[in-house]
Design an enzyme around this catalytic site. Sequence first.
Site, short mmCIF file in Angstrom:
data_model
loop_
_atom_site.label_atom_id
_atom_site.label_comp_id
_atom_site.label_asym_id
_atom_site.label_seq_id
_atom_site.Cartn_x
_atom_site.Cartn_y
_atom_site.Cartn_z
N HIS A 60 -8.30 6.43 1.74
CA HIS A 60 -9.54 6.96 2.31
C HIS A 60 -9.91 8.31 1.72
O HIS A 60 -11.08 8.59 1.45
CB HIS A 60 -9.43 7.07 3.83
CG HIS A 60 -9.36 5.74 4.51
ND1 HIS A 60 -10.38 4.83 4.45
CD2 HIS A 60 -8.38 5.17 5.26
CE1 HIS A 60 -10.05 3.75 5.15
NE2 HIS A 60 -8.84 3.93 5.64
N GLU A 64 -10.53 -13.19 -3.58
CA GLU A 64 -9.53 -12.14 -3.42
C GLU A 64 -8.13 -12.70 -3.11
O GLU A 64 -7.19 -11.95 -2.88
CB GLU A 64 -9.96 -11.16 -2.33
CG GLU A 64 -10.40 -11.81 -1.04
CD GLU A 64 -11.15 -10.87 -0.11
OE1 GLU A 64 -10.93 -9.64 -0.19
OE2 GLU A 64 -11.95 -11.36 0.70
N ASP A 79 -7.80 -6.50 -3.24
CA ASP A 79 -6.92 -7.45 -2.56
C ASP A 79 -6.35 -8.49 -3.53
O ASP A 79 -5.21 -8.92 -3.37
CB ASP A 79 -7.67 -8.16 -1.43
CG ASP A 79 -7.54 -7.42 -0.11
OD1 ASP A 79 -6.63 -6.57 0.00
OD2 ASP A 79 -8.33 -7.68 0.81
N CYS A 93 -16.52 -6.60 -7.12
CA CYS A 93 -16.80 -5.46 -6.24
C CYS A 93 -15.57 -4.61 -5.95
O CYS A 93 -15.63 -3.67 -5.18
CB CYS A 93 -17.43 -5.92 -4.93
SG CYS A 93 -16.41 -7.10 -4.00
#
Length: 572
Positions: A190, A433, A457, A504
């Site tokens: 994050h 993914e 992922d 993405c």
Amino acid sequence: MILIEGIAASPGIAIGKTLLKKEENIEINKENITENEIENELEKLHSALDDAKESLEELRQDTAEKLGDEKAEIFAAHLMILDDPEVIPAFENKIKDDKLNAAAAVKSVVDQYAAMFAAMDDEYLRERGSDIKDVGMRVIKNLLGVNTISDQIEDNVVIIAEDLTPSDTAQLDTDKVLAFLTKEGSRTSHSAIMARSLGIPAVVGLGTELLEKAENGIEIIVDGNSGKIYFEPDQTTLDDYKVKLADYEAELERLLSYKDQKAASKDGYEVEVVGNMGNLADVDPILENGGEGVGLFRSEFLYMDRDQLPTEEEQFEVYKEVAEKMGERPVVIRTLDVGGDKDIPYLDFPAEMNPFLGYRAIRVCLERDDIFKPQLRALLRASNYGNLKIMFPMISSVRELLAAKSKLAEVKTELEKEGHKFNQNIEVGMMIEIPAAVMIADHLAKEVDFFSIGTNDLIQYTVAVDRTNEKIAKMHTPYHPAVLRLIKQTISAAHEAGIWVGMCGEAAGDELLLPFLLGAGLDEFSMSAVSILKIKEILSQWEKSEAESEVAEILALSTVAEVKDYLTKLKK
């Protein structure tokens, strides 16, 4: 001069002075107070609580303006702690019953709660323990008159810390803070994502050597492009980096020329370069950096930091706003992807030994009409206001995909009966993914309009590496030969079925990887806004046929090192 290398988390170059953010060793008087002093300590407590609320509210508003409502919600959660009907009386009782001064009372209660939460298996609840510690320290500092790190920051500093929470990062004054470095973290943590949102260089995952070598006030060079940092650089290195910094700033200015240009290769092969967004505040940076749309709208921010599900109307207004703002540009909205590392307490998910392999994303939605149908209704209604596309996450089988499409068809029928207008031909896609999805991509491609490869992922599941685990985070790499083969296989299956395929995950904005992705036939590149202009430029330097000729060579390599070395030599 000391050189340390870590993970390049946010691009850019900084030259400044170090400022260490260490855990404060605050001395608290533990002597008991007298009966006559109780009222005075209670008054001090409530004054400090009021000051903490005022500062948190200011921080929440500032963060909302700079980074959007989602990233500001952490401070709303901190404010809720200060209004908790159990926490405040606990502070007061420590003063009245145990005769502790206000600061000691707060610390005693906070330590008790923090220890209780730290012992819990649930990741969300463990994080709440950290929130309580943060809030408690804020109150204690108010009581003792201790300055925060924000008060210590002078111009042109590089923050060095064991780790930075999203709240820490949000509080950084980017007019003064040139960069930050952390012992822990990964490119997808994050704090790294926040750094890219703020547009400041960051290197993370530097390990124990960072804090061992770091001192306050010494000169440092941070290279957020390579992951290298230099403590007390020699004159030659310093001069070299002053030139690099000037070149980098000139490059940023030069890249603006690509803002309004269509993303295309040197020989005219057009692709889409679009942006990832996690909240409404991300729309403007995507447009300002020449993004041609949104390739990943992470809808889960609408569900987080609240105590109940968002209504259909709440969701509709957000989706509509983005659709209208983007105009004819495509906006790919991923349906709710929770579970794993994104827990939502009010959904009351069961504790799991392996949450990343557990009850998450589409697996939740297919069992919960109360979650899935309002979102699908809101998405379809908003499709009347722009070029929206719907994307399902975590699909591992044709059965799951058909079930999701069936639910969408059901909602379409309901909306038609109710007289709502929506795009009847809205494009529907799915995330790739999971390796299993790649293996059956030829079957899945017959059921959707597009694929989007979620490399974060896909890498994790392919090489069995938890990217949030500091000890093995460096093994989470898009350069693994197996990952590259899965990407190529996915693209080939999509094109054979006549559908387009995007990416993405973080790899879409990887400058080294771009020739491979272009040559493999990727149609859409979706990334952080800060990467868009550079990727457009690199695309313009390559001919599609030239990139295609390199793909077989790259796929024949057997190690991560070989792949990275080969791609580095291709760099123009």
